[in-house]
Structures are given as structure tokens and as C-alpha cells.
Design a protein around this motif. Structure first.
Motif, short mmCIF file in Angstrom:
data_model
loop_
_atom_site.label_atom_id
_atom_site.label_comp_id
_atom_site.label_asym_id
_atom_site.label_seq_id
_atom_site.Cartn_x
_atom_site.Cartn_y
_atom_site.Cartn_z
N ALA A 156 0.62 -1.10 -0.08
CA ALA A 156 -0.07 0.13 0.14
C ALA A 156 0.83 1.25 -0.12
N LYS A 157 1.85 1.07 0.80
CA LYS A 157 2.79 2.27 0.80
C LYS A 157 3.49 2.55 -0.66
N ARG A 158 3.53 1.43 -1.18
CA ARG A 158 4.69 1.44 -2.48
C ARG A 158 3.30 2.05 -3.57
N ALA A 159 2.17 1.57 -3.46
CA ALA A 159 1.19 2.08 -4.51
C ALA A 159 0.95 3.57 -4.07
N LEU A 160 0.84 3.83 -2.75
CA LEU A 160 0.70 5.45 -2.61
C LEU A 160 1.96 6.22 -3.02
N ARG A 161 3.05 5.86 -3.02
CA ARG A 161 4.27 6.72 -3.55
C ARG A 161 3.91 6.96 -5.08
N SER A 301 -3.69 6.59 -0.17
CA SER A 301 -3.69 6.79 1.02
C SER A 301 -4.68 5.81 1.89
N GLN A 302 -6.00 5.99 1.62
CA GLN A 302 -7.02 5.17 2.43
C GLN A 302 -6.52 3.39 2.76
N ALA A 303 -6.05 3.35 1.26
CA ALA A 303 -5.86 1.70 1.46
C ALA A 303 -4.64 1.44 2.27
N ARG A 304 -3.68 2.33 2.37
CA ARG A 304 -2.49 2.28 3.23
C ARG A 304 -2.92 2.21 4.60
N SER A 305 -3.79 3.37 5.19
CA SER A 305 -4.36 3.40 6.51
C SER A 305 -4.85 2.13 6.85
N GLN A 306 -5.73 1.61 5.97
CA GLN A 306 -6.52 0.26 6.19
C GLN A 306 -5.70 -0.87 6.58
N ALA A 307 -4.36 -0.70 5.56
CA ALA A 307 -3.30 -1.93 5.82
C ALA A 307 -2.62 -1.71 6.96
N SER A 308 -2.41 -0.30 7.35
CA SER A 308 -1.55 -0.30 8.57
C SER A 308 -2.54 -0.54 10.07
N SER A 309 -3.80 -0.39 9.90
CA SER A 309 -4.56 -0.52 11.14
C SER A 309 -5.11 -2.07 11.03
N ALA A 310 -4.78 -2.84 9.81
CA ALA A 310 -5.22 -4.31 10.19
C ALA A 310 -4.32 -4.94 11.02
#
Length: 310
Positions: A156-161, A301-310
């Protein structure tokens, strides 16, 4: 049945504290499963994940944290205390002697549950093997889920970058397109102003030509009008002769030249208007691309947040 190495209880406790974070947690689950281990087992899995996160060098294979990291550990689980309070509380159990610098999870649990650490180091580890194996299985599942979450977070971080890079590029393209559009509009305005100026001059020449023709027509009519006196007719004819004696060529030439200039200016204006239209279309397309890139960046960014909170 598993036993801790050591000639006395302090040495056995030291042996326990040299075990990995996970092994210490499993030892506690085994020792106090019937008291509160089973009740709080879910928290132990959370403890394991947080210990792995805070132990930057060894992860879950480490066995202790420094004071600051352990302070953050307690703070995360809503058991906040100052470093000084933590030191005093750990010493109050009698299990720690001397300075407190590195803290195993065992000492935190001894204080948390107010247990007799002498009993802890002698606690049997084989009577509830089925429960402990189940606890170990759950812990392994949590670790596997954590690894999957870490991988998803990294992706998710890579996709966000990438999305942010595309968004930045789209914004730059949009800014460049808008600048070209503004330049094209300015050029069109300049061309239209020049055309208007030339048209005004041409209109003036047309007005002069019309006035000349009207004057000739009027003098001709008056010179042939039998209803007026001879003197009046002769005067009109003389004035007509004077007007006709004037060379109309400069006026005609000026009119032709001005008409050509107006047509040329009109073509330039049309070309500028076409360039402006194309620039506006390009700018609108760039704006749409930027909007899509921004939406993609927000989604990433939303996907990264969801992945980080999973």
C-alpha cells in the motif's frame, strides 16, 4: 516437564528472562492458565505483536526492551506510568535488584498481576499441554497475520508513492497547460485588438470614399438642375471640376492596402483563437487527469491506512 536453569530462584528468573519475548509469554500462559492466562490470552497475542514492533533489532526473538521502549509498550496498552514510577514498581516486586535499564516482559507481568515470582520460576509447564499448544497455535496465527498485514502495508505504501508521483506529475502538466492557455489567450487578445484597430481605420477610409462619392453626386445634380439660376449651376459645376481634379488614387490605394491588412489580421486572429481553443482543451484534459490522479492518491492513502490498522 520443562525446568529453568539456575541454582536459586534469582538465577531461574534470570534464565526465564533470557528466553525470547514469545517464550516468556508462553511460560506465563502455561503457569497461570487456570488463573487468568486463558482469560487474558487475547491480550498476550497483542503483547507479542507490540514487543516485535518495539524491539527494532531482534523483533520477537529478542528478550527485553530498554526503558523508553517499555514505557511506550505500557502507554500503548493504557497502563501509562512515568519512567521513575515504572522503576519503583518493578523494584517493589523484589524480582529486580540494582539499576533498571533493560526490562524483560516477565518483570512487567510479575508487577501487573502481583504474582509470587518464586512460584513463577517453578511453575509446571506440562500439565496443560493441550491448552498451551492451542495458545501457541493462536500465537503463530497472529504472527502470520501480522506478516501478511506488514506485506499489505508495504504494498500500500508503494502504491501510495506511485499515486502521489503521478498526481505531482499531473499537477505539473496541468500548470504547464494552463500557462500555455493563458499565453494563447493573451496572443488572441492582442491579435483581435490589432484587427479591431485595422478595421476601424478601414471603416474610416470607407467613410471618406462614401463622402467623396456623395459630394460628386450632389455637385453633379446641382450643376444640371434647371430650376436654379445659371450662376448657381455654374458654381456647382466649377466646384465639381475642382473635386474631380483631385487624385482619388491615394484613397483607393490606401483602402486596398487596409483591406488586405484587415484580412491578414483576421487570419491571425482566427489562428490565435484556434490555438487558444486547443490550449484550453489540453488544459481541461490535464485538469481531469490531475483530478483522477488525486482521487487515485486518496484511494491509495486510504488503502495504506487500512493496511496499517489491520
Amino acid at each position: 516437564m520443562a525446568r529453568l536453569a539456575g541454582a536459586n530462584d534469582f538465577e531461574k528468573l534470570k534464565s526465564l528472562c533470557l528466553k525470547t519475548h514469545k517464550e516468556q509469554l508462553v511460560w506465563f500462559l502455561n503457569a497461570y492458565w487456570g488463573d487468568y492466562g486463558q482469560r487474558d490470552a487475547e491480550n498476550y497475542w497483542k503483547y507479542a505483536l507490540k514487543l516485535k514492533e518495539l524491539d527494532l533489532q531482534k523483533g520477537l526473538d529478542g528478550n527485553e526492551l530498554d526503558e523508553l521502549s517499555m514505557h511506550r509498550f505500557l502507554e500503548f496498552f493504557k497502563e501509562t506510568m512515568t519512567v521513575s514510577e515504572m522503576r519503583d514498581n518493578l523494584r517493589s516486586t523484589g524480582a529486580i535488584q540494582g539499576n533498571v535499564r533493560m526490562i524483560p516482559i516477565s518483570h512487567i507481568l510479575i508487577f501487573k498481576y502481583r504474582i509470587d515470582w518464586h512460584r513463577l520460576v517453578h511453575a509446571p509447564q506440562g500439565d496443560n499441554r493441550a491448552e498451551i499448544e492451542e495458545a501457541q497455535r493462536k500465537l503463530d496465527q497472529v504472527q502470520a497475520a501480522f506478516k501478511q498485514a506488514e506485506a499489505a502495508s508495504a504494498e500500500a505504501k508503494r502504491a501510495l508513492r506511485e499515486a502521489e508521483a503521478r498526481e505531482a506529475d499531473s499537477k505539473a502538466r496541468e500548470a504547464n497547460a494552463r500557462a500555455k492557455e493563458a499565453d494563447a489567450k493573451a496572443r488572441e487578445a492582442e491579435a483581435r485588438a490589432a484587427q479591431d484597430e485595422l478595421q476601424a481605420a478601414l471603416n474610416e477610409l470607407h467613410a471618406q470614399e462614401a463622402a467623396y462619392k456623395a459630394k460628386v453626386d450632389d455637385l453633379t445634380r446641382r450643376g444640371n438642375d434647371e430650376s436654379v439660376g445659371v450662376v448657381t449651376r455654374n458654381k456647382a459645376k466649377a466646384e465639381l471640376a475642382q473635386v474631380l481634379a483631385e487624385d482619388p488614387l491615394p484613397l483607393r490605394k490606401a483602402k486596398i492596402t487596409q483591406e488586405a491588412a484587415v484580412k491578414k489580421a483576421e487570419k491571425a486572429t482566427n489562428a490565435a483563437a484556434n490555438a487558444r481553443s486547443q490550449a484550453s482543451s489540453a488544459a481541461d484534459a490535464a485538469s481531469q487527469a490531475r483530478s483522477q490522479a488525486s482521487s487515485a492518491a486518496d484511494a491509495a492513502s486510504q488503502a495504506r491506512s487500512q493496511a496499517s490498522s489491520a
